[in-house]
Scaffold this motif. Structure first.
Motif, PDB file in Angstrom:
ATOM      1  N   ARG A 206       0.713  -1.138   0.054  1.00 41.71           N
ATOM      2  CA  ARG A 206      -0.072  -0.053   0.065  1.00 41.71           C
ATOM      3  C   ARG A 206       1.003   1.125   0.036  1.00 41.71           C
ATOM      4  N   TYR A 208       0.584   5.863   0.652  1.00 40.90           N
ATOM      5  CA  TYR A 208      -0.014   7.009   0.975  1.00 40.90           C
ATOM      6  C   TYR A 208       0.155   7.941  -0.233  1.00 40.90           C
ATOM      7  N   GLY A 210      -1.027  10.495  -4.247  1.00 40.10           N
ATOM      8  CA  GLY A 210      -2.160  11.073  -4.958  1.00 40.10           C
ATOM      9  C   GLY A 210      -1.581  12.336  -5.218  1.00 40.10           C
ATOM     10  N   ALA A 272      -0.054   6.303   6.510  1.00 42.63           N
ATOM     11  CA  ALA A 272      -0.998   7.255   6.054  1.00 42.63           C
ATOM     12  C   ALA A 272      -0.884   8.681   7.098  1.00 42.63           C
ATOM     13  N   GLU A 276       0.714  12.304   5.901  1.00 40.35           N
ATOM     14  CA  GLU A 276      -0.290  13.507   6.198  1.00 40.35           C
ATOM     15  C   GLU A 276       0.739  14.551   6.892  1.00 40.35           C
ATOM     16  N   GLU A 291      -7.397  18.043  -4.165  1.00 40.53           N
ATOM     17  CA  GLU A 291      -6.541  17.343  -3.627  1.00 40.53           C
ATOM     18  C   GLU A 291      -6.915  15.989  -3.722  1.00 40.53           C
ATOM     19  N   SER A 292      -6.102  14.886  -3.877  1.00 40.03           N
ATOM     20  CA  SER A 292      -6.593  13.302  -4.176  1.00 40.03           C
ATOM     21  C   SER A 292      -5.619  12.482  -3.215  1.00 40.03           C
ATOM     22  N   LEU A 293      -4.901  13.055  -2.182  1.00 43.31           N
ATOM     23  CA  LEU A 293      -4.155  12.048  -1.501  1.00 43.31           C
ATOM     24  C   LEU A 293      -4.999  11.162  -0.432  1.00 43.31           C
ATOM     25  N   ARG A 294      -4.662  10.132  -0.553  1.00 47.86           N
ATOM     26  CA  ARG A 294      -5.222   9.092   0.083  1.00 47.86           C
ATOM     27  C   ARG A 294      -4.477   7.785   0.449  1.00 47.86           C
ATOM     28  N   ASP A 295      -4.813   6.905   1.392  1.00 50.42           N
ATOM     29  CA  ASP A 295      -4.115   5.623   1.553  1.00 50.42           C
ATOM     30  C   ASP A 295      -4.761   4.590   0.518  1.00 50.42           C
ATOM     31  N   MET A 296      -3.834   3.860  -0.486  1.00 51.79           N
ATOM     32  CA  MET A 296      -4.356   3.155  -1.410  1.00 51.79           C
ATOM     33  C   MET A 296      -3.484   1.928  -1.546  1.00 51.79           C
TER      34      MET A 296
END
Length: 467
Positions: A206, A208, A210, A272, A276, A291-296
């Motif tokens: 995974r 973090y 974006g 994540a 941040e 903003e498109s930051l996320r855990d993925m």
């Protein structure tokens, strides 16, 4: 050449052998960059390593230059005549979770490897676009999405199966043939056609990741904030900045539609929560459009850059930068900002970290001490290729005070791919060593329709020379 020669070639090949005018010829010779189309005398659509060996032997017997094409992302020069080997049918992929490794055939793409590796909590060192071919990307060095964390893709290679100019199929490892191993990784297709590759995978399930999107009017301040930020971030942080003129198109998200945008891309391998906190200084640099930051999951990492998977025509060039200062930024924006002579997509990738370290097994990938890599791509939408090349010449001429060589995987085609520019991808000593190895493994420069490294014992054969 008599047609019987091509019939004799076809008799030794399991895949299709195509001549100009035959059904499928135009589709076979077309790659991802539609600005470049090979015009060979014959195409061999290889199904197996034996097809590649037979094609290379045929080319050598008839004094034909030989070129290889997988996905066609990294075009250099147009094959005018000669023999073209396409490898897209050789697309097998095997993942071994016990050894944390994968084996791919010559035409496999990362979009095949990523989901297979993800089943075991592993990932390849792919770039931003998963539709790129694994082998050609890696032979050029492979500037990975997780490069600062895990190094160049070439540094993970364990073994290669390669057909050299004598038609011999060799299994190359750092121990069995260390000089050829060194030259292939960074020397691309100058030393043979790689039919398969084994490489290590990294334990990443995974991210973090974006992006942060700003209006380009804020670019000077954003880029200064980015420069300062990159001097403080840990190796777990991988990032780049792109300057993109978005069209006024309904498919573009509304906040960016019709705008020139500064897009900060982030791929953080830590948690994540920590991600941040690390990104927060960039958030404070100015108001964001989106903003498109996320855990993925790593399988979704292509969303970070969102590179278009549709073939298109473009011209491009690149350079490594020792640093990023105000003069560099002003020069970049002068040529590529609003009101630019031609529309251009600009990307600055932060290097360092694991990219700067020597690999366990040496290879020819150069400029490991650079702090940034700058790439400029000009879409060709009615503008002449000559005009685009001239534009790129002016951009990189003005940037020369801050540049320190090129990266093969992001170099352009045609005049931008000549032997002198290719030389800049290496140190003087490494290029000298490569030309000596070229003389050993390909003394007639059969593999010359590429970013060419000529053999040192003969005069350089012009990149565009045919039979």
């Amino acid at each position: 050449m008599e047609r019987i020669d091509f019939d004799s070639l076809a008799a030794r090949i399991e895949g299709p052998v195509l001549l100009p005018g035959q059904e499928g010829f135009d589709e076979e010779r077309t790659g991802f960059n539609l600005a470049v189309r090979h015009r060979p005398e014959v195409i061999v659509g290889a199904l197996r390593a034996g097809d590649v060996a037979a094609a290379v032997l045929f080319a050598a017997a008839h004094d034909l230059p030989a070129a290889v094409q997988s996905t066609g992302h990294g075009f250099s020069v147009t094959a005018e005549g000669g023999l073209l080997v396409t490898t897209r049918r050789m697309d097998g992929v095997r993942v071994d979770p016990e050894t944390r490794s994968a084996y791919v055939a010559a035409g496999a793409r990362f979009e095949q490897v990523i989901p297979e590796a993800a089943r075991h909590g592993l990932a390849p060192l792919n770039g931003s676009a998963p539709h790129v071919g694994v082998v050609s990307y890696t032979l050029g060095g492979g500037l990975a999405l997780l490069g600062r964390s895990h190094g160049w893709a070439a540094d993970q290679v364990l073994a290669m199966d390669v057909v050299t100019a004598d038609g011999r199929l060799r299994h190359v490892t750092p121990d069995s043939e260390p000089e050829l191993y060194w030259a292939l990784l960074g020397g691309r297709d100058n030393f043979g056609i790689v039919t398969g590759m084994e490489f290590g995978l990294v334990p990443v399930a995974r991210l973090y990741g974006g992006g942060l999107f700003f209006d380009l009017e804020q670019a000077p301040g954003i880029l200064e904030a980015y420069r300062q930020w990159t001097a403080t971030v840990p190796e777990e942080m991988n990032s780049s900045v792109a300057l993109i003129p978005f069209p006024d198109d309904p498919q573009v998200p509304a906040p960016m539609r019709g705008r020139h945008v500064c897009h900060v891309r982030v791929a953080f391998t830590g948690s994540a929560e920590v991600g941040e906190r690390v990104v927060e200084p960039l958030r404070q640099a100015g108001p964001r459009l989106l903003e498109s930051l996320r855990d993925m999951p790593y399988e979704q990492s292509a969303d970070i850059h969102d590179d278009p998977p549709v073939p298109m025509p473009w011209a491009a060039d690149d350079a490594f930068l020792a640093d990023l200062d105000g003069d560099t930024v002003r020069t970049i924006l002068k040529h590529t900002g609003p009101g630019a002579e031609l529309p251009a997509i600009v990307e600055l990738r932060h290097l360092g970290g694991a990219l700067a370290r020597r690999p366990a097994h040496p290879n020819a990938v150069g400029h490991r001490d650079a702090r940034f890599m700058l790439a400029v791509l000009t879409p060709l939408t009615g503008d002449s290729p000559a005009g685009a090349q001239a534009f790129l010449e002016r951009v990189f001429k003005d940037l020369e005070p801050w540049t320190s060589g090129r990266f093969l995987n992001f170099m352009g085609h045609g005049d931008t791919a000549d032997q002198e520019r290719t030389r800049t991808a290496y140190t003087t000593d490494d290029h000298k060593r490569l030309t000596a190895l070229k003389a050993e493994y390909d003394p007639r420069n059969t593999f010359r329709l590429n970013y060419n490294i000529p053999p040192h014992t003969t005069s350089a054969v012009n990149c565009s020379e045919t039979s």
